[in-house]
Scaffold this active site. Structure first.
Site, PDB file in Angstrom:
ATOM      1  N   ARG A 151       0.821  -1.217   0.000  1.00  0.00           N
ATOM      2  CA  ARG A 151       0.000   0.000   0.000  1.00  0.00           C
ATOM      3  C   ARG A 151       0.853   1.266   0.000  1.00  0.00           C
ATOM      4  O   ARG A 151       0.501   2.267   0.614  1.00  0.00           O
ATOM      5  CB  ARG A 151      -0.971   0.031   1.191  1.00  0.00           C
ATOM      6  CG  ARG A 151      -1.930  -1.126   1.264  1.00  0.00           C
ATOM      7  CD  ARG A 151      -2.810  -1.217   0.017  1.00  0.00           C
ATOM      8  NE  ARG A 151      -3.632  -2.412   0.102  1.00  0.00           N
ATOM      9  CZ  ARG A 151      -3.259  -3.603  -0.353  1.00  0.00           C
ATOM     10  NH1 ARG A 151      -2.075  -3.737  -0.945  1.00  0.00           N
ATOM     11  NH2 ARG A 151      -4.034  -4.645  -0.236  1.00  0.00           N
ATOM     12  N   SER A 176     -11.039   0.486   3.179  1.00  0.00           N
ATOM     13  CA  SER A 176     -10.302   0.177   4.411  1.00  0.00           C
ATOM     14  C   SER A 176      -9.637   1.446   4.931  1.00  0.00           C
ATOM     15  O   SER A 176      -8.800   2.030   4.243  1.00  0.00           O
ATOM     16  CB  SER A 176      -9.251  -0.905   4.140  1.00  0.00           C
ATOM     17  OG  SER A 176      -9.859  -2.099   3.722  1.00  0.00           O
ATOM     18  N   GLU A 231      -5.103   4.634   5.734  1.00  0.00           N
ATOM     19  CA  GLU A 231      -4.805   4.350   4.332  1.00  0.00           C
ATOM     20  C   GLU A 231      -5.181   5.512   3.418  1.00  0.00           C
ATOM     21  O   GLU A 231      -4.442   5.823   2.493  1.00  0.00           O
ATOM     22  CB  GLU A 231      -5.520   3.068   3.893  1.00  0.00           C
ATOM     23  CG  GLU A 231      -5.151   2.633   2.496  1.00  0.00           C
ATOM     24  CD  GLU A 231      -5.596   1.218   2.186  1.00  0.00           C
ATOM     25  OE1 GLU A 231      -5.978   0.975   1.033  1.00  0.00           O
ATOM     26  OE2 GLU A 231      -5.560   0.365   3.077  1.00  0.00           O
TER      27      GLU A 231
END
Length: 399
Positions: A167, A253, A391
């Site tokens: 990520r 998320s 995130e």
């Protein structure tokens, strides 16, 4: 190119955000380059926004210009005679990601089928190195066309230079500019004879997906079957945009799965899920303080060290120390935060389907979202000593 200013709440999936001072929408690559260079020459604040699925913005007016990326187009590149089973596509940054996946699946091309249903634009995909259900973008990414903030020049940047990790990427960690196009290499499996019909997907590499398909890890089914199964799984978690489902008014998320040192992971309850990581050359760890003083990486590692001695970025760990990825969802649930939880009087809530998502139940403010995120962070840190990191991109907000 057009200038029509609307609130960021109308352009982001979290549905929060104030009205910027100015907004410019670029619908072609030439317009995008021109608009960006004009912005950078003015030396004012700027924000690039495309799908808005990974942005949580303050309700206060953004004091600068929002550059909306609305470029579209998928170009199939000439086939390499030496690799007849491969196909390359060059995709404009503003192309909706899931529409690209649908396009490739329809043609029997595999490589990104497990990334179905992820909201947002194609240009944002390499920034996050998006991944789901056993696939990550870096396995298919060849290069990007990139407009560099410092030089104002366009260059083709190979995937190997983007420092893609879990990520993250060099783009997320400080390399400023705008992704113009994304080039992918996919497997042309349309000619394969699949037992279950249709072109074959890549081997199934995620247990939950294998269970949903009724197959074993490593088995292959059709790309369409994988897409259908992934979309169903994501929908069951409120992760496929649906105007009638408030759980999907989110940024997906909200927290990344923490990466910690193996020794620390042993101190957690035995039931805590964990997956060993083997950093590759792109994520080779360096000791704290090894980065050049004042560099973006140095500042990032210093911030990590201040937060906790347990939670680390891959590059922040000693190179000879094993790393383990934890489940953020498990940590949240076992810190006592259940699905549907909200703070008293708040219109922001944990999704009723998935504890890793923070949702806007209707009319939530950006600060309500941030307050809930801080509460979740605090509970997990108090219970397990782990700091959860957001995130999505936070604009005008701090956790």
């Amino acid at each position: 190119m057009s200038e029509e200013t609307v609130a960021l709440s109308a352009l982001t999936t979290m549905q929060v955000g104030g009205v910027p001072e100015r907004m410019v929408t670029a619908t072609t690559q030439a317009e995008l380059i021109e608009a960006a260079r004009d912005l950078w020459d003015d030396d004012g604040a700027w924000l690039v926004l495309a799908g808005g699925s990974n942005t949580v913005a303050s309700d206060e007016p953004f004091e600068g210009t929002v550059l909306r990326v609305a470029t579209r187009g998928i170009e199939v590149l000439p086939t390499d005679a030496a690799a007849p089973d491969r196909v390359r596509v060059r995709v404009q940054a503003g192309e909706p990601w899931d529409e690209l996946v649908a396009y490739t699946v329809d043609r029997g091309w595999s490589g990104i089928e497990a990334l179905s249903g992820i909201p947002g634009s194609t240009g944002a995909a390499p920034v996050q190195n998006i991944g789901a259900y056993g696939q990550e973008l870096d396995s298919s990414l060849v290069s990007i066309d990139f407009l560099d903030y410092l030089s104002g020049e366009v260059s083709r940047v190979p995937a190997a230079e983007l420092e893609l990790g879990y990520r993250t990427s060099a783009l997320k960690q400080g390399r400023q500019g705008i992704v113009l196009t994304v080039e992918l290499e996919l497997h042309d499996t349309a000619g394969e004879q699949a037992v279950l019909g249709g072109a074959l997907a890549q081997p199934i590499a995620y247990a939950q997906l294998a269970t949903a398909l009724g197959v074993q890890l490593g088995d292959r089914v059709s790309v369409q079957q994988v897409r259908d199964a992934v979309l169903a799984l994501r929908a069951s978690k409120g992760m496929v945009l649906n105007a009638e489902d408030r759980d999907t008014a989110s940024a997906g998320s909200f927290f990344t799965n923490p990466i910690v040192r193996e020794n620390f992971a042993r101190s957690l309850p035995a039931a805590a899920p964990r997956w060993p990581l083997v950093p590759d050359a792109r994520d080779e760890a360096v000791p704290l303080g090894a980065a050049a003083e004042g560099s973006p990486l140095d500042a990032f590692l210093a911030h990590q060290a201040e937060l906790t001695a347990a939670t680390v970025d891959v590059r922040a760990a000693a190179s000879n120390e094993s790393l383990v990825k934890l489940s953020a969802a498990w940590l949240i649930e076992n810190a006592g935060i259940r699905r549907g939880f909200s703070l008293p009087g708040s219109r922001a809530a944990i999704s009723s389907k998935h504890t890793l998502a923070i949702t806007n139940t209707g009319g939530a403010s950006a600060e309500e979202v941030a307050q809930l995120a801080r509460f979740v962070q605090g509970r997990v840190q108090a219970e397990f000593g782990v700091i959860l990191h957001p995130e999505p991109v936070l604009v005008g907000l701090e956790l």
